[in-house]
Design an enzyme around this catalytic site. Structure first.
Site, PDB file in Angstrom:
ATOM      1  N   ASP A  65     -11.625   9.633   7.512  1.00 19.00           N
ATOM      2  CA  ASP A  65     -12.630  10.688   7.700  1.00 19.00           C
ATOM      3  C   ASP A  65     -14.024  10.228   7.250  1.00 19.00           C
ATOM      4  O   ASP A  65     -15.028  10.801   7.670  1.00 19.00           O
ATOM      5  CB  ASP A  65     -12.220  11.947   6.909  1.00 19.00           C
ATOM      6  CG  ASP A  65     -11.956  11.667   5.430  1.00 19.00           C
ATOM      7  OD1 ASP A  65     -11.571  10.534   5.095  1.00 19.00           O
ATOM      8  OD2 ASP A  65     -12.143  12.585   4.607  1.00 19.00           O
ATOM      9  N   LYS A 119     -15.083   0.876   7.871  1.00 21.33           N
ATOM     10  CA  LYS A 119     -13.975   1.472   8.640  1.00 21.33           C
ATOM     11  C   LYS A 119     -14.436   1.807  10.061  1.00 21.33           C
ATOM     12  O   LYS A 119     -13.666   1.699  11.019  1.00 21.33           O
ATOM     13  CB  LYS A 119     -13.449   2.735   7.948  1.00 21.33           C
ATOM     14  CG  LYS A 119     -12.750   2.505   6.621  1.00 21.33           C
ATOM     15  CD  LYS A 119     -11.461   1.698   6.709  1.00 21.33           C
ATOM     16  CE  LYS A 119     -10.293   2.443   7.303  1.00 21.33           C
ATOM     17  NZ  LYS A 119      -9.042   1.630   7.276  1.00 21.33           N
ATOM     18  N   TYR A 124     -17.858   1.785   2.568  1.00 21.84           N
ATOM     19  CA  TYR A 124     -16.463   1.911   3.014  1.00 21.84           C
ATOM     20  C   TYR A 124     -16.422   2.537   4.415  1.00 21.84           C
ATOM     21  O   TYR A 124     -15.756   2.022   5.321  1.00 21.84           O
ATOM     22  CB  TYR A 124     -15.681   2.768   2.008  1.00 21.84           C
ATOM     23  CG  TYR A 124     -14.304   3.183   2.473  1.00 21.84           C
ATOM     24  CD1 TYR A 124     -13.259   2.270   2.517  1.00 21.84           C
ATOM     25  CD2 TYR A 124     -14.052   4.509   2.871  1.00 21.84           C
ATOM     26  CE1 TYR A 124     -11.986   2.661   2.948  1.00 21.84           C
ATOM     27  CE2 TYR A 124     -12.787   4.898   3.296  1.00 21.84           C
ATOM     28  CZ  TYR A 124     -11.765   3.969   3.336  1.00 21.84           C
ATOM     29  OH  TYR A 124     -10.516   4.359   3.775  1.00 21.84           O
ATOM     30  N   GLY A 173       0.825  -1.213   0.000  1.00 19.77           N
ATOM     31  CA  GLY A 173       0.000   0.000   0.000  1.00 19.77           C
ATOM     32  C   GLY A 173       0.856   1.258   0.000  1.00 19.77           C
ATOM     33  O   GLY A 173       2.054   1.207   0.301  1.00 19.77           O
ATOM     34  N   TRP A 188      -7.958  11.843   2.584  1.00 17.64           N
ATOM     35  CA  TRP A 188      -7.476  12.219   1.244  1.00 17.64           C
ATOM     36  C   TRP A 188      -5.972  11.928   1.082  1.00 17.64           C
ATOM     37  O   TRP A 188      -5.179  12.801   0.732  1.00 17.64           O
ATOM     38  CB  TRP A 188      -7.752  13.693   0.973  1.00 17.64           C
ATOM     39  CG  TRP A 188      -9.202  14.093   0.954  1.00 17.64           C
ATOM     40  CD1 TRP A 188     -10.258  13.447   1.526  1.00 17.64           C
ATOM     41  CD2 TRP A 188      -9.753  15.270   0.329  1.00 17.64           C
ATOM     42  NE1 TRP A 188     -11.421  14.138   1.298  1.00 17.64           N
ATOM     43  CE2 TRP A 188     -11.141  15.260   0.571  1.00 17.64           C
ATOM     44  CE3 TRP A 188      -9.218  16.331  -0.391  1.00 17.64           C
ATOM     45  CZ2 TRP A 188     -11.996  16.264   0.105  1.00 17.64           C
ATOM     46  CZ3 TRP A 188     -10.062  17.334  -0.849  1.00 17.64           C
ATOM     47  CH2 TRP A 188     -11.433  17.294  -0.612  1.00 17.64           C
ATOM     48  N   ALA A 203      -6.004  -2.233   4.042  1.00 16.99           N
ATOM     49  CA  ALA A 203      -7.423  -1.856   4.067  1.00 16.99           C
ATOM     50  C   ALA A 203      -8.020  -2.089   2.697  1.00 16.99           C
ATOM     51  O   ALA A 203      -7.307  -2.102   1.692  1.00 16.99           O
ATOM     52  CB  ALA A 203      -7.585  -0.378   4.435  1.00 16.99           C
TER      53      ALA A 203
END
Ligand SMILES: NC(=O)c1ccc[n+]([C@@H]2O[C@H](COP(=O)([O-])OP(=O)(O)OC[C@H]3O[C@@H](n4cnc5c(N)ncnc54)[C@H](OP(=O)(O)O)[C@@H]3O)[C@@H](O)[C@H]2O)c1
Length: 289
Positions: free
Chosen positions: A98, A125, A121, A10, A147, A56
């Site tokens: 967020d 999370k 999503y 990732g 972001w 993730a």
């Protein structure tokens, strides 16, 4: 005793690889995070002191259809890692988003505000964050960010630059506001969290905020400045309801970072400064990687 990063390919993990070559990096071929036995046998043999979970399911639109896959990685795997960490007194830094918030106010969101996700999503999370605290562990923490982008992997910045090279005009959403965050600053914040034994939930992003449209304009400006773009596409603002995306997204998801700043002295730089650094890195990618 070692720090292990889960999710080795990732974009965040790639930043740790450069900043912390002494960490151990595990991908799905090395450990099956859906299986407690696999976690036990792999991590016990490594004499692990800390786990950073940067794995993730991050495909926000696809998650609307791949609900099981999103929950498997963003919830079940996190629960497995949290249980293992708690039972073995191992530190756990789990990265969240967020998008666990509804994002319909215009005030930066504090670390302990109520979750109200509006897409799969975000729901997955949110379940993952709760799973971290299901097992008592004074060295477990959730660091929430937003972001995320880097000079490595595919992300908003690299996609925008690629599109700007080939298109005449690009339409970018102007009615969603958040804070772009470089993987480099997030990785450094995670390292401080580990050193200072952060526990509970906290927010970390770069400083300031903008819309995706403003973000794209800055990417264009730096792309031209550092000769990545010759003829760059014009950027036009568009409202999100004109944009056909499967998942709803929060209108305002700026995170309040006062806790990590005041308690742990982690003071983020402005997103524009971090973006310039990342775009400069893109021009000398080969040397860096
Ligand atoms: N991207 C964003 O804009 C954003 C925003 C807010 C928060 N975040 C959070 O920040 C963290 C890091 O995000 P990122 O952008 O670095 O993510 P990423 O680039 O999409 O990487 C996620 C990694 O998860 C691992 N993974 C995927 N499927 C897996 C599976 N079935 N089993 C095991 N591992 C699997 C993969 O690593 P391997 O292939 O090596 O196994 C993958 O490279 C995540 O928790 C994300 O939710 C991201």
């Amino acid at each position: 005793m070692k720090t292990v990063v889960i999710g080795k390919s990732g974009q965040l993990a790639k930043a740790f690889r450069i900043l912390n070559p002494d960490y151990i990096f595990l991908g799905r071929a090395d450990v099956n995070v859906f299986c407690r036995n696999s976690i036990d046998s792999t991590l016990k043999s490594l004499n692990v002191r800390n786990i950073i979970n940067s794995s993730a399911y991050t495909l926000v639109d696809k998650a609307e259809k791949e609900i099981e896959q999103a929950y498997a990685l963003n919830f079940l795997a996190v629960r497995n890692l949290a249980e293992f960490a708690a039972l073995n007194k191992i530190g756990l830094v789990h990265i969240s988003s967020d998008y666990v918030f509804r994002g319909d106010s215009v005030k930066p969101i504090k670390a302990y505000e109520r979750h109200q996700p509006i897409n799969v999503y975000g729901l997955s999370k949110s379940a993952g964050e709760n799973a971290v605290f299901r097992y008592p562990n004074e060295r477990a923490c959730v660091i929430r960010t937003s972001w995320l982008y880097s000079n490595m992997s595919t992300n908003f910045v690299t996609k925008m630059l690629a599109l700007m090279k080939t298109q005449q005009t690009l339409k970018v959403v102007e009615d969603q506001v958040g804070t772009p965050t470089s993987v480099w600053s997030l990785a450094r914040a995670c390292n401080i969290a580990l050193c200072k034994n952060l526990n509970g939930k906290t927010n970390f992003t770069d400083a300031g905020h903008c819309s995706w449209y403003e973000f794209a304009l800055k990417i264009r400006e730096f792309g031209i400045k550092y000769n990545i773009l010759g003829n760059a596409a014009e950027i036009e603002p568009i409202l999100s309801n004109k944009f056909n995306s499967l998942a709803k997204r929060p209108k305002y998801s700026v995170l309040d970072k006062s806790e990590i700043e005041n308690k742990f002295g982690v003071v983020p730089r402005h997103w524009k400064e971090e973006l310039e650094i990342v775009i400069k890195k893109l021009t000398k990618e080969d040397k860096e990687l």
